[in-house]
Motif scaffolding. Structure first.
Motif, PDB file in Angstrom:
ATOM      1  N   LYS A 126     -13.056   9.825   3.481  1.00 34.39           N
ATOM      2  CA  LYS A 126     -13.003   8.905   2.475  1.00 34.39           C
ATOM      3  C   LYS A 126     -12.127   9.445   1.597  1.00 34.39           C
ATOM      4  O   LYS A 126     -11.678  10.590   1.274  1.00 34.39           O
ATOM      5  N   THR A 127     -11.364   8.479   0.679  1.00 40.06           N
ATOM      6  CA  THR A 127     -10.688   9.210  -0.588  1.00 40.06           C
ATOM      7  C   THR A 127     -11.540   9.485  -1.588  1.00 40.06           C
ATOM      8  O   THR A 127     -12.902   8.981  -1.340  1.00 40.06           O
ATOM      9  N   SER A 157     -12.058   7.849  -4.356  1.00 34.84           N
ATOM     10  CA  SER A 157     -12.994   6.659  -4.800  1.00 34.84           C
ATOM     11  C   SER A 157     -13.923   6.016  -3.648  1.00 34.84           C
ATOM     12  O   SER A 157     -14.174   4.898  -3.835  1.00 34.84           O
ATOM     13  N   SER A 158     -14.023   6.585  -2.481  1.00 31.44           N
ATOM     14  CA  SER A 158     -15.042   6.354  -1.585  1.00 31.44           C
ATOM     15  C   SER A 158     -14.233   5.133  -0.518  1.00 31.44           C
ATOM     16  O   SER A 158     -14.995   4.339   0.074  1.00 31.44           O
ATOM     17  N   LYS A 159     -12.961   5.010  -0.642  1.00 30.91           N
ATOM     18  CA  LYS A 159     -12.135   4.000   0.185  1.00 30.91           C
ATOM     19  C   LYS A 159     -11.863   4.839   1.671  1.00 30.91           C
ATOM     20  O   LYS A 159     -12.128   6.020   1.909  1.00 30.91           O
ATOM     21  N   ASP A 160     -11.841   4.076   2.677  1.00 33.64           N
ATOM     22  CA  ASP A 160     -11.441   4.397   4.014  1.00 33.64           C
ATOM     23  C   ASP A 160     -10.071   5.345   4.180  1.00 33.64           C
ATOM     24  O   ASP A 160      -9.093   4.909   3.436  1.00 33.64           O
ATOM     25  N   ALA A 161     -10.269   6.552   4.329  1.00 33.01           N
ATOM     26  CA  ALA A 161      -8.981   7.584   4.619  1.00 33.01           C
ATOM     27  C   ALA A 161      -8.233   7.277   5.776  1.00 33.01           C
ATOM     28  O   ALA A 161      -7.390   8.095   6.071  1.00 33.01           O
ATOM     29  N   ASP A 162      -8.138   6.311   6.598  1.00 32.07           N
ATOM     30  CA  ASP A 162      -7.444   5.906   7.712  1.00 32.07           C
ATOM     31  C   ASP A 162      -5.877   6.142   7.047  1.00 32.07           C
ATOM     32  O   ASP A 162      -5.501   5.676   6.213  1.00 32.07           O
ATOM     33  N   SER A 197      -6.605   3.642  14.334  1.00 31.97           N
ATOM     34  CA  SER A 197      -7.092   4.476  13.028  1.00 31.97           C
ATOM     35  C   SER A 197      -6.624   5.789  13.337  1.00 31.97           C
ATOM     36  O   SER A 197      -6.475   6.093  14.750  1.00 31.97           O
ATOM     37  N   ARG A 226       0.846  -1.150  -0.025  1.00 34.38           N
ATOM     38  CA  ARG A 226      -0.022  -0.039   0.089  1.00 34.38           C
ATOM     39  C   ARG A 226       0.857   1.321   0.017  1.00 34.38           C
ATOM     40  O   ARG A 226       1.774   1.180   0.752  1.00 34.38           O
ATOM     41  N   TYR A 248      -1.786   1.717   9.426  1.00 35.12           N
ATOM     42  CA  TYR A 248      -1.663   0.634   8.570  1.00 35.12           C
ATOM     43  C   TYR A 248      -1.559  -0.599   9.309  1.00 35.12           C
ATOM     44  O   TYR A 248      -0.812  -0.749  10.445  1.00 35.12           O
ATOM     45  N   THR A 274       0.566   5.609   0.662  1.00 38.70           N
ATOM     46  CA  THR A 274      -0.481   6.414   0.701  1.00 38.70           C
ATOM     47  C   THR A 274       0.072   7.786   0.602  1.00 38.70           C
ATOM     48  O   THR A 274       1.297   8.209   0.865  1.00 38.70           O
TER      49      THR A 274
END
Length: 105
Positions: free
Chosen positions: A44-45, A47-52, A60, A6, A55, A8
């Motif tokens: 959210k990012t 694309s609606s993913k979790d913006a945590d 979080s 991943r 890792y 970020t």
């Protein structure tokens, strides 16, 4: 930040549609923290993913921003604190609102 497979990235957009960002903080909802009064949490990012920002297996951590009058934040940066020093005149987020250390990795 790179965490295994991943990656970020912090990104920004300029717009006259909203008031400028004048303050930022980091919070850990896992530790019972909520955005301070007047702050909005980036959930959210694009694309609606979790913006945590953390890792695997860590508490979080989410970015919160405050928009309003006052001096706007004009630059953001990333410092690897064990290898670099925060430049003179810059500030880093040392604690979350509940006093926790906001480590991203």
């Amino acid at each position: 930040a790179k965490h295994g497979n991943r990656k970020t990235y912090l990104y920004f957009r300029r717009s006259n549609e909203q008031k400028p960002i004048t303050a930022i903080t980091l919070i850990s909802p896992d530790n019972g923290e909520e955005p301070p009064l007047g702050f909005e949490m980036v959930l959210k990012t694009p694309s609606s993913k979790d913006a945590d920002l953390t890792y695997r297996g860590r508490h979080s951590l989410f970015l919160c921003v405050h928009r309003g009058d006052g001096p706007p934040i004009t630059r953001l940066g990333v410092v690897h604190i064990k290898k670099e020093k925060v430049p003179v005149g810059w500030h880093h987020i040392q604690r979350t609102p509940n006093g926790k250390t906001p480590e991203l990795d």
